[in-house]
Write a protein that holds these residues in place. Structure first.
Motif, PDB file in Angstrom:
ATOM      1  N   VAL A   1       0.818  -1.213   0.000  1.00 45.42           N
ATOM      2  CA  VAL A   1       0.000   0.000   0.000  1.00 45.42           C
ATOM      3  C   VAL A   1       0.853   1.265   0.000  1.00 45.42           C
ATOM      4  CG1 VAL A   1      -0.273   0.066   2.517  1.00 45.42           C
ATOM      5  CG2 VAL A   1      -2.030   1.098   1.044  1.00 45.42           C
ATOM      6  N   ASP A   2       1.968   1.265   0.744  1.00 44.86           N
ATOM      7  CA  ASP A   2       2.818   2.465   0.792  1.00 44.86           C
ATOM      8  C   ASP A   2       3.452   2.750  -0.569  1.00 44.86           C
ATOM      9  OD1 ASP A   2       2.262   2.903   3.470  1.00 44.86           O
ATOM     10  OD2 ASP A   2       3.991   1.750   4.176  1.00 44.86           O
ATOM     11  N   HIS A   3       3.977   1.719  -1.195  1.00 45.64           N
ATOM     12  CA  HIS A   3       4.591   1.912  -2.518  1.00 45.64           C
ATOM     13  C   HIS A   3       3.533   2.267  -3.560  1.00 45.64           C
ATOM     14  CE1 HIS A   3       8.013  -0.039  -0.576  1.00 45.64           C
ATOM     15  NE2 HIS A   3       8.762   0.343  -1.600  1.00 45.64           N
ATOM     16  N   LEU A   4       2.333   1.704  -3.421  1.00 49.31           N
ATOM     17  CA  LEU A   4       1.273   2.013  -4.384  1.00 49.31           C
ATOM     18  C   LEU A   4       0.845   3.472  -4.268  1.00 49.31           C
ATOM     19  CD1 LEU A   4      -0.507   0.850  -6.609  1.00 49.31           C
ATOM     20  CD2 LEU A   4      -2.214   0.281  -4.858  1.00 49.31           C
ATOM     21  N   GLU A   5       0.846   4.030  -3.054  1.00 48.78           N
ATOM     22  CA  GLU A   5       0.549   5.462  -2.890  1.00 48.78           C
ATOM     23  C   GLU A   5       1.527   6.301  -3.703  1.00 48.78           C
ATOM     24  OE1 GLU A   5       0.409   6.715   1.166  1.00 48.78           O
ATOM     25  OE2 GLU A   5      -1.048   5.175   1.744  1.00 48.78           O
ATOM     26  N   THR A   6       2.807   5.949  -3.641  1.00 48.10           N
ATOM     27  CA  THR A   6       3.811   6.690  -4.407  1.00 48.10           C
ATOM     28  C   THR A   6       3.579   6.522  -5.903  1.00 48.10           C
ATOM     29  OG1 THR A   6       5.407   6.281  -2.635  1.00 48.10           O
ATOM     30  CG2 THR A   6       6.291   7.045  -4.725  1.00 48.10           C
ATOM     31  N   CYS A   7       3.179   5.324  -6.323  1.00 42.05           N
ATOM     32  CA  CYS A   7       2.929   5.074  -7.748  1.00 42.05           C
ATOM     33  C   CYS A   7       1.745   5.898  -8.256  1.00 42.05           C
ATOM     34  CB  CYS A   7       2.689   3.586  -7.987  1.00 42.05           C
ATOM     35  SG  CYS A   7       4.145   2.550  -7.669  1.00 42.05           S
ATOM     36  N   ILE A   8       0.690   6.022  -7.437  1.00 41.74           N
ATOM     37  CA  ILE A   8      -0.448   6.872  -7.821  1.00 41.74           C
ATOM     38  C   ILE A   8      -0.006   8.326  -7.892  1.00 41.74           C
ATOM     39  CG2 ILE A   8      -2.758   7.672  -7.194  1.00 41.74           C
ATOM     40  CD1 ILE A   8      -3.189   4.992  -5.771  1.00 41.74           C
ATOM     41  N   ALA A   9       0.757   8.762  -6.886  1.00 41.95           N
ATOM     42  CA  ALA A   9       1.265  10.137  -6.881  1.00 41.95           C
ATOM     43  C   ALA A   9       2.127  10.397  -8.118  1.00 41.95           C
ATOM     44  CB  ALA A   9       2.074  10.387  -5.606  1.00 41.95           C
ATOM     45  N   PHE A  10       2.910   9.412  -8.497  1.00 44.79           N
ATOM     46  CA  PHE A  10       3.743   9.527  -9.702  1.00 44.79           C
ATOM     47  C   PHE A  10       2.886   9.774 -10.933  1.00 44.79           C
ATOM     48  CE2 PHE A  10       5.119   6.825 -13.335  1.00 44.79           C
ATOM     49  CZ  PHE A  10       6.128   7.643 -13.818  1.00 44.79           C
ATOM     50  N   PHE A  11       1.797   9.038 -11.084  1.00 42.45           N
ATOM     51  CA  PHE A  11       0.910   9.235 -12.227  1.00 42.45           C
ATOM     52  C   PHE A  11       0.268  10.624 -12.202  1.00 42.45           C
ATOM     53  CE2 PHE A  11       0.122   4.429 -12.841  1.00 42.45           C
ATOM     54  CZ  PHE A  11       1.059   4.375 -13.850  1.00 42.45           C
TER      55      PHE A  11
END
Length: 404
Positions: free
Chosen positions: A77-87
């Motif tokens: 979940v933590d890494h996925l938050e960064t991935c969404i923020a990246f998009f």
């Protein structure tokens, strides 16, 4: 090549199901943490004040959270938050030059690039006021907290290359210049952010892959192929939206001009090129050598993840309303799409507070005029003449003291 060489566009075109072409090789999977990660990232994005009102509503309707859930299915979940923020960062910055007030203003785009790159060079400095750079500042902090040094270096270089490609593409738009197919494919690998994606995939699983592995020629060819496979469906799905926004920097239009063909033929040619590129990837992957048991295991995780990312990307092109304006397009062997009417002329988009600031900064750092340099030269000549006179005809001591 020039936009003026394009044949007139028809009223409709047909597009095959591109997900069916890629799904033969690439797995599709959803991340179970998507909703939880999206809630946290929505609050983060709201604090950045990039968009407001209807424009913000439209931007978020493209469901970048779903895109991340489809593309990073095994991230926690933590890494996925960064991935969404990246998009959110990448698409908002891309739209700034693709369809915003800076669409054909490379100097203003360059100012935004310079501010953003300073964030990567000085990550411990306070976040800048420019909201796009402030988002990157936070993403870079999160990335560095768990990624390997090699992944950090690759992310830095990839963002720098992507940023520079945005300026180059804005310059092409400003002159209506269309590159050749070969040149555009190379440029497109940068403008799509392919190398950034590879670094993000590496980060999403905190992979530990030695540096020498990435330099292997087979892996390099696999990288080019997979970036093309995620890029060419984007051009096929997005060219309609882009031409309506006055943007013709798209591989479909490059093919139309270079081969002097109509729109439907160009779409079919690129679709066939995509199928061939999938076959190329399979062939290269079969040639990948062994790097030892531990490295092979990590590399297998990476290859699986980049394949999942690619398929998630192609599925999202159909899922998001960003490209087909709400038309039902998923799960159909072929769709008929109306060619959208032009909604704006080049450069017509109204400036926002941020873009106005960038344009002002760009104009203030522009190259001085010829008259400016002539005036500087005249002053320098007068100063030199005065020095020569002073040396040749020294003043009396008392007058020199008085002047001093």
């Amino acid at each position: 090549m020039s936009v003026a060489q394009l044949r007139p566009l028809p009223t409709h075109f047909k597009l095959k199901d591109l997900t069916a072409i890629t799904s033969r090789v690439f797995e599709f999977k959803l991340n179970p943490h998507q909703e939880a990660a999206a809630r946290a990232t929505d609050a983060w994005f709201n604090r950045r004040n990039v968009y407001h009102g209807l424009k913000k509503q439209k931007f978020l309707s493209h469901r970048f959270d779903s895109y991340a859930g489809m593309s990073f299915p095994d991230a926690d979940v933590d890494h996925l938050e960064t991935c969404i923020a990246f998009f959110l960062w990448a698409f908002s910055f891309d739209d700034l030059s693709d369809e915003g007030a800076l669409q054909s203003k490379p100097d203003a785009v360059q100012v935004g690039v310079d501010i953003s790159m300073e964030v990567l060079r000085n990550p411990d400095a306070p976040a800048p006021g420019f909201p796009y750079a402030a988002m990157l500042h936070d993403i870079w902090r999160r990335f560095r907290s768990t990624a390997s040094p090699g992944a950090c270096n690759r992310f830095f270089r990839a963002v720098e290359s992507w940023m520079n490609s945005q300026v180059e593409q804005a310059r092409n738009r400003s002159t209506d210049e269309i590159p050749s197919v070969e040149d555009f494919i190379i440029l497109r690998r940068r403008t799509i952010g392919g190398p950034i994606v590879e670094a993000m995939v590496e980060y999403s699983l905190d992979l530990q892959i030695p540096e020498y592995v990435w330099d292997h020629p087979v892996l390099q060819e696999m990288s080019k192929a997979v970036i093309d496979i995620m890029t060419w469906p984007n051009d096929l799905c997005s060219f309609n939206k882009e031409q309506a926004d006055g943007d013709f920097q798209n591989l479909v239009f490059c093919i139309m001009i270079e081969r002097d063909t109509d729109l439907q033929s160009a779409v079919d040619i690129l679709t066939d090129m995509l199928a061939q590129r999938v076959a190329d990837y399979v062939r290269y992957k079969a040639q990948l050598p062994s790097f030892g048991p531990e490295v092979d295991a990590e590399l297998a995780r990476y290859n699986k993840a980049i394949e999942q990312y690619t398929q998630g990307t192609v599925v999202w092109y159909y899922y998001s309303p960003r490209y087909f304006r709400g038309q039902s397009v998923s799960g159909k062997a072929e769709i008929t799409v109306p060619v959208y009417e032009r909604t704006a002329l080049l450069g017509e988009a109204p400036p926002t507070a941020q873009t106005a600031t960038l344009e002002k900064a760009a104009s203030s750092t522009s190259i001085p005029s010829r008259s400016h340099w002539q005036a500087r030269a005249s002053l320098l000549l007068i100063s030199l003449l005065a020095c020569l006179l002073y040396i040749s005809f020294p003043l009396p001591l008392g007058l020199r003291i008085a002047i001093a």
